[in-house]
Design an enzyme around this catalytic site. Structure first.
Site, PDB file in Angstrom:
ATOM      1  CG  ASN A   1      -0.294  -0.339   2.553  1.00  0.00           C
ATOM      2  OD1 ASN A   1       0.700  -0.813   2.556  1.00  0.00           O
ATOM      3  ND2 ASN A   1      -1.051   0.210   3.463  1.00  0.00           N
TER       4      ASN A   1
ATOM      5  CD  GLU B   1      -5.272  -5.917  -1.766  1.00  0.00           C
ATOM      6  OE1 GLU B   1      -4.978  -4.758  -0.995  1.00  0.00           O
ATOM      7  OE2 GLU B   1      -6.500  -6.696  -0.626  1.00  0.00           O
TER       8      GLU B   1
HETATM    9  N1  THU Z   1      -5.408  -0.976   2.575  1.00  0.00           N
HETATM   10  C1  THU Z   1      -4.980  -2.389   1.523  1.00  0.00           C
HETATM   11  O1  THU Z   1      -3.540  -1.740   1.162  1.00  0.00           O
HETATM   12  N2  THU Z   1      -5.371  -3.620   0.957  1.00  0.00           N
HETATM   13  C2  THU Z   1      -7.042  -3.453   1.636  1.00  0.00           C
HETATM   14  O2  THU Z   1      -7.259  -4.668   1.097  1.00  0.00           O
HETATM   15  C3  THU Z   1      -7.335  -2.992   2.566  1.00  0.00           C
HETATM   16  C4  THU Z   1      -6.527  -1.381   3.222  1.00  0.00           C
HETATM   17  C5  THU Z   1      -4.479  -0.441   3.043  1.00  0.00           C
HETATM   18  C6  THU Z   1      -4.886   0.741   2.467  1.00  0.00           C
HETATM   19  C7  THU Z   1      -4.254   2.106   3.672  1.00  0.00           C
HETATM   20  O3  THU Z   1      -3.093   2.510   3.101  1.00  0.00           O
HETATM   21  C8  THU Z   1      -4.731   0.742   4.763  1.00  0.00           C
HETATM   22  O4  THU Z   1      -4.630  -0.417   4.714  1.00  0.00           O
HETATM   23  C9  THU Z   1      -5.608   1.022   5.323  1.00  0.00           C
HETATM   24  O5  THU Z   1      -6.980   0.866   4.509  1.00  0.00           O
END
Ligand code: THU
Length: 127
Positions: free
Chosen positions: A41, A54
């Site tokens: 992320n 993802e």
């Molecule tokens: N996040 C992801 O990378 N994947 C997910 O499926 C859920 C949420 C990240 C987005 C943000 O940077 C952090 O997790 C909190 O929401």
């Protein structure tokens, strides 16, 4: 189940850029050619511009001309599952594939893209 895929998703948490939420997410996709491509992320100070791990993994795979994608793994601190936006993108780009949901140590749940997004909107409605 591919152990290298899960290991890569767990390892990718170290690359996460999440200074706001401090929720570090790693992901990895396995392609038909056997490549494993990671994502993490990446957050923005303008929060809604954040991209989930993802989608970073999926988009990196396509950008490297590694397509089709045959499996995806995601790893979080506590076994969180893909958000709604990612579920749509997974379905659009991959169709029905296995999804491995992991916490920081290993696999916690195995599911599929259709189980995560039942009744999906997709390209078939655009014909
Ligand atoms: N996040 C992801 O990378 N994947 C997910 O499926 C859920 C949420 C990240 C987005 C943000 O940077 C952090 O997790 C909190 O929401």
């Amino acid at each position: 189940m591919n152990h290298s895929l899960i290991k890569k998703a767990i390892a990718m948490r170290k690359q996460a850029h999440a200074p706001y939420s401090k929720y570090f997410v790693g992901a990895a996709v396995e392609t038909e050619s056997g490549q494993i491509i990671g994502g993490c992320n990446i957050e923005s100070s303008s929060y809604s511009l954040t991209c989930c791990a993802e989608r970073v993994a999926l988009f990196s795979s396509l950008a490297q001309d590694e397509f089709p994608i045959k499996a995806l793994a995601v790893s979080t601190e506590n076994g969180g599952s893909p958000c709604g936006a990612c579920r749509q993108v997974i379905w659009d780009l991959c169709g029905e594939i296995p999804i491995y949901i992991c916490d920081k140590n290993g696999l916690t749940k195995e599911t599929t893209s259709s189980a995560l997004l039942p009744g999906a909107f997709d390209q078939n409605f655009l014909k």
